[in-house]
Every structure is written in C-alpha cells, then in structure tokens.
Design a protein around this motif. Structure first.
Motif, PDB file in Angstrom:
ATOM      1  N   ASP A  29       0.820  -1.214   0.000  1.00  0.00           N
ATOM      2  CA  ASP A  29       0.000   0.000   0.000  1.00  0.00           C
ATOM      3  C   ASP A  29       0.852   1.261   0.000  1.00  0.00           C
ATOM      4  OD1 ASP A  29      -2.294  -1.494  -0.007  1.00  0.00           O
ATOM      5  OD2 ASP A  29      -2.681  -1.284   2.139  1.00  0.00           O
ATOM      6  N   LEU A  30       1.877   1.308   0.840  1.00  0.00           N
ATOM      7  CA  LEU A  30       2.654   2.527   1.023  1.00  0.00           C
ATOM      8  C   LEU A  30       3.740   2.702  -0.029  1.00  0.00           C
ATOM      9  CD1 LEU A  30       2.930   2.431   4.919  1.00  0.00           C
ATOM     10  CD2 LEU A  30       1.641   4.075   3.554  1.00  0.00           C
ATOM     11  N   SER A  31       4.224   1.607  -0.574  1.00  0.00           N
ATOM     12  CA  SER A  31       5.278   1.713  -1.586  1.00  0.00           C
ATOM     13  C   SER A  31       4.728   1.804  -2.998  1.00  0.00           C
ATOM     14  CB  SER A  31       6.214   0.505  -1.492  1.00  0.00           C
ATOM     15  OG  SER A  31       5.547  -0.688  -1.877  1.00  0.00           O
ATOM     16  N   GLY A  32       3.437   1.507  -3.161  1.00  0.00           N
ATOM     17  CA  GLY A  32       2.850   1.524  -4.490  1.00  0.00           C
ATOM     18  C   GLY A  32       3.051   0.235  -5.256  1.00  0.00           C
ATOM     19  N   ALA A  33       3.596  -0.784  -4.601  1.00  0.00           N
ATOM     20  CA  ALA A  33       3.783  -2.072  -5.264  1.00  0.00           C
ATOM     21  C   ALA A  33       2.446  -2.786  -5.406  1.00  0.00           C
ATOM     22  CB  ALA A  33       4.756  -2.938  -4.463  1.00  0.00           C
ATOM     23  N   SER A  34       2.388  -3.671  -6.368  1.00  0.00           N
ATOM     24  CA  SER A  34       1.164  -4.462  -6.553  1.00  0.00           C
ATOM     25  C   SER A  34       1.546  -5.932  -6.433  1.00  0.00           C
ATOM     26  CB  SER A  34       0.526  -4.198  -7.920  1.00  0.00           C
ATOM     27  OG  SER A  34       1.444  -4.477  -8.957  1.00  0.00           O
ATOM     28  N   GLY A  35       0.863  -6.646  -5.570  1.00  0.00           N
ATOM     29  CA  GLY A  35       1.231  -8.034  -5.340  1.00  0.00           C
ATOM     30  C   GLY A  35       0.036  -8.849  -4.939  1.00  0.00           C
ATOM     31  N   VAL A  36       0.304  -9.940  -4.223  1.00  0.00           N
ATOM     32  CA  VAL A  36      -0.753 -10.893  -3.878  1.00  0.00           C
ATOM     33  C   VAL A  36      -1.256 -10.688  -2.460  1.00  0.00           C
ATOM     34  CG1 VAL A  36       0.143 -12.621  -5.463  1.00  0.00           C
ATOM     35  CG2 VAL A  36       0.963 -12.581  -3.100  1.00  0.00           C
ATOM     36  N   PHE A  37      -0.896  -9.577  -1.831  1.00  0.00           N
ATOM     37  CA  PHE A  37      -1.240  -9.376  -0.426  1.00  0.00           C
ATOM     38  C   PHE A  37      -2.452  -8.473  -0.233  1.00  0.00           C
ATOM     39  CE2 PHE A  37       3.323 -10.207  -0.698  1.00  0.00           C
ATOM     40  CZ  PHE A  37       3.430 -11.310   0.140  1.00  0.00           C
ATOM     41  N   GLY A  38      -3.220  -8.250  -1.283  1.00  0.00           N
ATOM     42  CA  GLY A  38      -4.320  -7.292  -1.221  1.00  0.00           C
ATOM     43  C   GLY A  38      -5.410  -7.631  -0.237  1.00  0.00           C
ATOM     44  N   HIS A  39      -5.539  -8.894   0.133  1.00  0.00           N
ATOM     45  CA  HIS A  39      -6.553  -9.300   1.110  1.00  0.00           C
ATOM     46  C   HIS A  39      -5.928  -9.626   2.459  1.00  0.00           C
ATOM     47  CE1 HIS A  39     -10.202  -9.770  -1.543  1.00  0.00           C
ATOM     48  NE2 HIS A  39      -9.243  -9.638  -2.435  1.00  0.00           N
ATOM     49  N   ILE A 229      -6.414 -13.258  -6.492  1.00  0.00           N
ATOM     50  CA  ILE A 229      -6.372 -13.659  -7.902  1.00  0.00           C
ATOM     51  C   ILE A 229      -7.305 -12.757  -8.707  1.00  0.00           C
ATOM     52  CG2 ILE A 229      -6.940 -15.507  -9.522  1.00  0.00           C
ATOM     53  CD1 ILE A 229      -6.209 -17.499  -7.338  1.00  0.00           C
ATOM     54  N   PRO A 230      -6.823 -12.197  -9.817  1.00  0.00           N
ATOM     55  CA  PRO A 230      -7.680 -11.301 -10.616  1.00  0.00           C
ATOM     56  C   PRO A 230      -8.968 -11.995 -11.042  1.00  0.00           C
ATOM     57  CG  PRO A 230      -5.393 -11.178 -11.349  1.00  0.00           C
ATOM     58  CD  PRO A 230      -5.468 -12.314 -10.356  1.00  0.00           C
ATOM     59  N   GLY A 231     -10.039 -11.230 -11.004  1.00  0.00           N
ATOM     60  CA  GLY A 231     -11.331 -11.745 -11.423  1.00  0.00           C
ATOM     61  C   GLY A 231     -12.184 -12.303 -10.310  1.00  0.00           C
ATOM     62  N   VAL A 232     -11.596 -12.462  -9.122  1.00  0.00           N
ATOM     63  CA  VAL A 232     -12.360 -12.983  -7.988  1.00  0.00           C
ATOM     64  C   VAL A 232     -13.233 -11.876  -7.408  1.00  0.00           C
ATOM     65  CG1 VAL A 232     -12.185 -13.905  -5.642  1.00  0.00           C
ATOM     66  CG2 VAL A 232     -10.648 -14.741  -7.426  1.00  0.00           C
ATOM     67  N   ASN A 233     -14.460 -12.210  -7.071  1.00  0.00           N
ATOM     68  CA  ASN A 233     -15.401 -11.240  -6.507  1.00  0.00           C
ATOM     69  C   ASN A 233     -15.051 -10.994  -5.039  1.00  0.00           C
ATOM     70  OD1 ASN A 233     -17.594  -9.858  -5.401  1.00  0.00           O
ATOM     71  ND2 ASN A 233     -19.077 -10.881  -6.729  1.00  0.00           N
ATOM     72  N   ASP A 234     -14.439  -9.822  -4.742  1.00  0.00           N
ATOM     73  CA  ASP A 234     -14.012  -9.521  -3.375  1.00  0.00           C
ATOM     74  C   ASP A 234     -15.167  -9.542  -2.390  1.00  0.00           C
ATOM     75  OD1 ASP A 234     -11.560  -9.204  -4.470  1.00  0.00           O
ATOM     76  OD2 ASP A 234     -11.428  -7.031  -4.192  1.00  0.00           O
ATOM     77  N   ALA A 235     -16.329  -9.060  -2.827  1.00  0.00           N
ATOM     78  CA  ALA A 235     -17.463  -8.944  -1.918  1.00  0.00           C
ATOM     79  C   ALA A 235     -17.924 -10.305  -1.416  1.00  0.00           C
ATOM     80  CB  ALA A 235     -18.620  -8.216  -2.610  1.00  0.00           C
ATOM     81  N   LEU A 236     -17.717 -11.354  -2.191  1.00  0.00           N
ATOM     82  CA  LEU A 236     -18.108 -12.695  -1.768  1.00  0.00           C
ATOM     83  C   LEU A 236     -16.958 -13.469  -1.153  1.00  0.00           C
ATOM     84  CD1 LEU A 236     -20.426 -13.847  -4.703  1.00  0.00           C
ATOM     85  CD2 LEU A 236     -21.095 -13.291  -2.361  1.00  0.00           C
ATOM     86  N   VAL A 237     -15.749 -13.280  -1.683  1.00  0.00           N
ATOM     87  CA  VAL A 237     -14.624 -14.098  -1.235  1.00  0.00           C
ATOM     88  C   VAL A 237     -14.203 -13.754   0.185  1.00  0.00           C
ATOM     89  CG1 VAL A 237     -12.689 -12.665  -2.037  1.00  0.00           C
ATOM     90  CG2 VAL A 237     -12.488 -15.163  -2.042  1.00  0.00           C
TER      91      VAL A 237
END
Length: 339
Positions: A29-39, A229-237
């Motif tokens: 979040d703070l460095s602007g990197a994009s990875g698999v830790f979004g959840h 994983i891209p395409g996964v519905n965050d609201a349900l997962v």
C-alpha cells in the motif's frame, strides 16, 4: 529460540505468518507495489479468532485469576509495544504534519481512544491499533460475559455476525472495514464473529497431535493470498474466507511439530506482536522520506524499511518490552513461625 512450556508451537507460527502478511499488505500500500497481499487485512479476523481460542484456558479454566487481574495482565503485555509504535508514528507524522497537529492525538492513542471522525483513521499515528482496541474490548466481553455463555449460543452469535458481515461486504465491496470512524462499528462485528467462534473452538480443543506441521501454514497462506487472484469477486470471497479460519486453527492445534522446526515457529510467534505493533509507522516514515527522493532510490528505501521492521521486531521480542509490565504477585506472604 526454544518453545515455552505449555504453548502450542504451531499456533505461534501461524500468528507470525499472519503478522508478516499484514506487513506485506502495508508495504504494498505505502510503496505503491502491486502483489498478492491485497486481502491481507483478513489476517485481523484470524487474530481475533486465535485470541478467543488461546485465551479460553486462562479465562475459563479452573485456575483462572480474577477478571480484573486478567485484564490488567493483558494490558500490561500489550500496551508497552503499542505505545512504542504510537511514539514512532507521532515522530513520523510530526515531520509530515507538524507537531501542533500531532500532539492532541498522542494521549488518545496511548489511552486506546479512537478518533471517530468520518472517513479518517481512528488511530492515525499507528493504524493497526484499531484492531488491538477491538480485541481488548472482546477480551473484556469474554471476561465479564462470554465466559458464562453456552457454546451453542456463541455459535449462534457468531453466525449472526457473519450474516451482517456478508451484507457489509456486498454493500462496500470487501470486508476492509472497521479502521475508520465511518465504519468503526463493523470492527466489533468482525470480532463478534471470529472471537466468539474462537472461544467455541477453544472449549473443544483437539488432543491429538498427528497432523503434519505444514498443513496449517499452507491453509492460512492460501486463505489470505488466493483471494487476490484477478477476477475474484471480493465482496463474496472475503466472507467465505472467514469460514476457513476454524480449519486453520484446528490443523494448527493438532499439528505434530518436529523438534528442528519448533524453534523457527516459536521465533515467528515471538516477533508477531512486536512486528504488528511497530511496522506501520516505520513504513510510513519510509513513505515520507521517499516522497523527496528520486524514483530510482525509492525502492531501496522501502526494502530497507521492510528489513528494519523485521529486525526491530526481532530485537523487541528479546527485550523486556515484549514481556510488558510485571504485576505484583497475588500470593500472600507466609506468616513467620513464632518458634
């Protein structure tokens, strides 16, 4: 580092893994990197559930101390490291906002009092503190009320909270709620689901130790990382991911940990709270510093801050701060013999 007597070493390791995932979430979040830790914010719910699970023997056991003393013990262990994180955050924000804007926030944070101001963070000097405040509230509820509530009722309470969280996730798009004034109350609902279910699990501990030690860590990492994983519905997962945590804790509680692995899991457990309590203001300091630096050197600054977070947590885990304040003994002095 040798495991303390009576601890479930696999659960200590899970706590450390969850703390590292939170660290990486905030690093991204703070460095602007994009990875698999979004959840990775779902690790907070795991912490709530694990807290309810491991505190059952201390709060509900036959030799449990009085409720007031148990709460003082909990505060005396958690407060020093979180206060250190607050002071680091105060220094960082004073450099960015100026001291007059920061000084009124310090006593609030040290007293675990949230700032309930719309969409602003409830604990701006050290953002992860919001979950510690709610966990302490759950501890108080456990001491005063939940210890007397039958397990089926706890399961119903947990289920009702999960339904509320499902609705909240569908409305907001995820379960990343509870850390600011606008959605602060949802943090208590998250604890209501996870902590209550943790108590229910803790009252039915698994006695056997025959599962491979790596099963629980793999389940935890998969639960926290696969939803990105891209395409996964965050609201349900997000609400569905919550339902995997009881299996993670059960697998950890019944794990057979080899002697050569136990010290590593113990180390992860030892650094977990120091890391959680201090990492965010350190990463924020790197963010403030990197804003004034050329783009080519920003990555080394953030990577250095990442290593610094782990090193400081390692050092703090071995320091008196990790043990907190020592309370006076409850034992009464024995009367001297007259003869």
């Amino acid at each position: 580092m040798q495991p303390p007597a009576g601890r479930i070493v696999a659960l200590d390791g899970l706590r450390g893994i969850a703390a590292i995932i939170v660290l990486m979430l905030h690093f991204d979040d703070l460095s602007g990197a994009s990875g698999v830790f979004g959840h990775g914010y779902m690790a907070v719910d795991f912490f709530f559930m694990l807290s309810g699970f491991v505190l059952v023997p201390q709060i509900e056991g036959p030799r449990a101390a009085p409720a007031g003393r148990l709460m003082l013990q909990r505060l005396s262990r958690l407060w020093p490291l979180m206060a250190l994180g607050v002071l680091i955050g105060a220094a960082t924000h004073a450099a960015a906002w100026g001291a007059p804007a920061v000084l009124p926030l310090i006593p609030l944070a040290l007293l675990y009092l949230p700032r309930l101001d719309g969409t602003l963070m409830t604990f701006p000097l050290n953002q992860p503190q919001w979950s510690l405040q709610i966990e302490l509230a759950a501890n108080v509820a456990h001491l005063l009320l939940l210890r007397h509530v039958r397990t089926p009722v706890l399961l119903v309470l947990s289920a009702l909270c999960w339904v509320v969280l499902l609705k909240a996730s569908l409305d907001t798009g995820s379960l990343q709620v509870g850390s600011n004034g606008q959605d602060w109350l949802y943090g208590f609902v998250r604890a209501g689901f996870a902590y209550s279910l943790g108590i229910a699990l803790g009252r039915n501990r698994l006695a056997r130790r025959d599962l491979a030690w790596w099963i629980a860590p793999v389940l935890l990492v998969a639960t926290l990382l696969l939803p990105a994983i891209p395409g996964v519905n965050d609201a349900l997962v997000d609400p569905l991911s919550l339902l995997a945590f009881p299996a993670v804790i059960a697998a950890g509680a019944s794990a057979n940990v080899p002697a050569q692995v136990a010290p590593r899991l113990t180390w992860l457990g030892a650094i977990s709270f120091p890391l959680y309590a201090t990492h965010f203001p350190i990463l924020e300091a790197a963010h403030v510093l990197a804003d004034d630096l050329p783009v080519v050197v920003r990555a080394p600054v953030f990577l250095g801050a990442l290593g610094l977070c782990v090193w400081i947590a390692h050092w703090l885990a071995r320091s008196p701060l990790a043990r907190g304040f020592r309370l006076p003994s409850l034992r009464r002095p024995q009367a001297r013999s007259a003869g």
